[in-house]
Write an enzyme that holds these catalytic residues in place. Structure first.
Site, PDB file in Angstrom:
ATOM      1  N   SER A  99       0.821  -1.204   0.000  1.00  0.00           N
ATOM      2  CA  SER A  99       0.000   0.000   0.000  1.00  0.00           C
ATOM      3  C   SER A  99       0.854   1.253   0.000  1.00  0.00           C
ATOM      4  O   SER A  99       1.759   1.407   0.807  1.00  0.00           O
ATOM      5  CB  SER A  99      -0.918   0.001   1.226  1.00  0.00           C
ATOM      6  N   CYS A 100       0.563   2.124  -0.933  1.00  0.00           N
ATOM      7  CA  CYS A 100       1.158   3.464  -0.959  1.00  0.00           C
ATOM      8  C   CYS A 100       0.019   4.464  -1.103  1.00  0.00           C
ATOM      9  O   CYS A 100       0.060   5.354  -1.952  1.00  0.00           O
ATOM     10  CB  CYS A 100       2.148   3.614  -2.110  1.00  0.00           C
ATOM     11  N   GLN A 101      -1.015   4.325  -0.262  1.00  0.00           N
ATOM     12  CA  GLN A 101      -2.205   5.141  -0.431  1.00  0.00           C
ATOM     13  C   GLN A 101      -1.957   6.613  -0.151  1.00  0.00           C
ATOM     14  O   GLN A 101      -2.765   7.460  -0.499  1.00  0.00           O
ATOM     15  CB  GLN A 101      -3.332   4.598   0.447  1.00  0.00           C
ATOM     16  N   GLY A 102      -0.843   6.931   0.501  1.00  0.00           N
ATOM     17  CA  GLY A 102      -0.496   8.331   0.665  1.00  0.00           C
ATOM     18  C   GLY A 102      -0.192   9.004  -0.650  1.00  0.00           C
ATOM     19  O   GLY A 102      -0.151  10.229  -0.740  1.00  0.00           O
ATOM     20  N   PHE A 103       0.040   8.200  -1.703  1.00  0.00           N
ATOM     21  CA  PHE A 103       0.318   8.745  -3.020  1.00  0.00           C
ATOM     22  C   PHE A 103      -0.870   8.634  -3.958  1.00  0.00           C
ATOM     23  O   PHE A 103      -0.751   8.885  -5.148  1.00  0.00           O
ATOM     24  CB  PHE A 103       1.519   8.025  -3.656  1.00  0.00           C
TER      25      PHE A 103
END
Length: 466
Positions: A99-103
């Site tokens: 997960s890279c949901q900050g991006f």
């Protein structure tokens, strides 16, 4: 166990010689319910195991991948020995979407806003690298949100490339549109494909297309089509009706399970997903909030919240939205077009384009699974909310299948010394590509043919192979 990078003899698994029908083995990290694994299994891989921190997702993974082992675990706290036990031997391909949901681009496409660098989920990539470095698979697939490629002019994506280069992998990122591979959904994913074998990098060539899809949009939407189309287009995109018209009519809040389909499968897509089934499973629609219900009753296909302004029903917050923003909010789908991106909240009309084209409700579980290209046999465990999370976070299996078919001949050659014919046309990126050149890739096909005389070096980097 780790493997060295020297050229290997035909390998053995668990001490037994490779059989003629042996398949490359896959370890799925951050697997969720197993969308990637489902597609890779269809393309000819054996799924060894899947790991995810969400128990209901692993329950679904194990229920649908009968010969694979699932593990509920936080990879930041999981030992290599534990992962080896799940893998059960050599691994030829590691896949996953840490997960890279900050991006994520969900909060806007600006490079300076809508990203949260402090989001701890962005650090899961280091665990992906740790596991890849230990198992040393010949190939890897790493997928994520398209916003990762746009963030800081691509420097974050190049950091990922550099980290994998450092452990012996040549890797290339591309943004792929699921609809271009037969998925009835305008969903884009950033996919890194890499290898340590010295082979060129292979991406699946699109099989479907619509050259007018983004005609009325400005950048960065056009930028996100990383594999441009050529003049020999293929099939049109699969539409909502072609995907779902055989499912029974459903009311808001109603559940239909193990009931007959509305009729015979009338499209190739329906036949492909039904696989001979006679009964529908998990066709369930949620109850609606008052505003969602009003929109589902009054909007015409293709209309969104702006059509409700004259109805004087919208909450005050809508007055702050610019007319050209939030264009998919409270939007009714069109039956003759693909759906938009399925998220984990496909039951809420205020979060996206999730209103059924002709019925006064939002999408059902089975419709969302169909739009994601999950076979109708695929069953999901948990509550409605658990299942929404599994479907919305999944990689569409048909996209995964295309990715698997693109690299399977190379894996069979490098790992089994076995030549098999190409399964599908591919876009091939030279393994000599540099990091500086990666972000300049525009894809193969029309754009490259137009540049042929002006930029011969660029043309050498991308080769179309049939």
């Amino acid at each position: 166990m780790p493997r060295n990078s020297e050229k290997k003899k035909p390998k053995k698994v668990s001490g037994k010689p490779i059989e003629n029908d042996a398949k490359p083995r896959v370890l799925d990290l951050f697997s969720g319910a197993g969308g990637l694994s489902c597609g890779l299994e269809q393309s000819g891989f054996e799924i060894a195991g899947g790991i995810d921190f969400f128990p209901k997702a692993i329950e679904s993974f194990e229920a649908n991948h009968h010969n694979a082992r699932g593990l509920v675990a936080d990879l930041t706290k999981t030992s290599i020995k534990t992962i080896e036990n799940i893998a059960g031997g050599d691994i030829d391909l590691i896949v996953g979407g840490p997960s890279c949901q900050g991006f994520s681009t969900a909060g806007g496409l600006s490079k300076q806003i809508g990203r949260d660098e402090s989001d701890p989920r962005n650090n899961l990539f280091s665990d992906y690298v740790r596991i890849v470095d230990h198992f040393q698979p010949s190939w890897l697939i790493f997928e994520n949100v398209p916003g990762l490629l746009l963030y800081r002019q691509g420097t974050v994506a190049l950091s990922i490339v550099s980290a994998l280069n450092a452990i012996g992998y040549k890797i290339v990122p591309m943004i792929l549109l699921a609809a271009d591979y037969g998925v009835p959904q305008l969903r884009r994913r950033l996919v890194f494909v890499g290898t340590r074998t010295g082979s060129d990098i292979h991406f699946p060539a699109p099989t479907h297309g619509d050259e007018n899809l983004w005609a009325n949009y400005s950048l960065p939407f056009a930028h996100l089509s990383r594999l441009s189309t050529d003049d020999q287009i293929r099939h049109p995109h699969v539409t909502f009706e072609q995907a779902c018209s055989d499912l029974p009519k459903l009311s808001e809040g109603e559940t239909l399970h193990m009931v007959p389909y509305a009729g015979r499968a009338t499209t190739d897509y329906q036949r492909q997903l039904r696989q001979g089934l006679k009964l529908v499973r998990q066709h369930q629609a949620d109850r609606l909030a008052d505003l969602d219900r009003y929109a589902a009753k009054h909007l015409l296909p293709g209309e969104n919240w702006r059509a409700l302004v004259k109805h004087d029903i919208l909450p005050p917050r809508f007055k702050k939205i610019r007319p050209y923003d939030a264009t998919t909010m409270l939007k009714r789908l069109q039956g003759d077009k693909p759906a938009y991106t399925i998220t984990t909240k496909f039951n809420e009309a205020t979060t996206g384009a999730f209103i059924h084209p002709s019925q006064p409700r939002t999408l059902s579980i089975r419709e969302a699974a169909r739009i994601q290209s999950f076979p109708d046999r695929f069953s999901f465990s948990g509550t409605f909310g658990h299942i929404r999370t599994q479907i919305g976070n999944a990689v569409p299996p048909l996209l995964a299948k295309a990715l698997g078919e693109a690299i399977l001949p190379q894996i069979m050659r490098s790992e089994f010394n076995k030549e098999i014919p190409a399964i599908r046309p591919t876009i091939t990126i030279s393994n000599s590509i540099s990091e500086d050149e990666i972000l300049q890739l525009k894809g193969a096909g029309k754009q490259m043919h137009q540049r042929k005389k002006k930029d011969p070096k660029q043309l050498e980097l991308i080769k179309s192979a049939n």
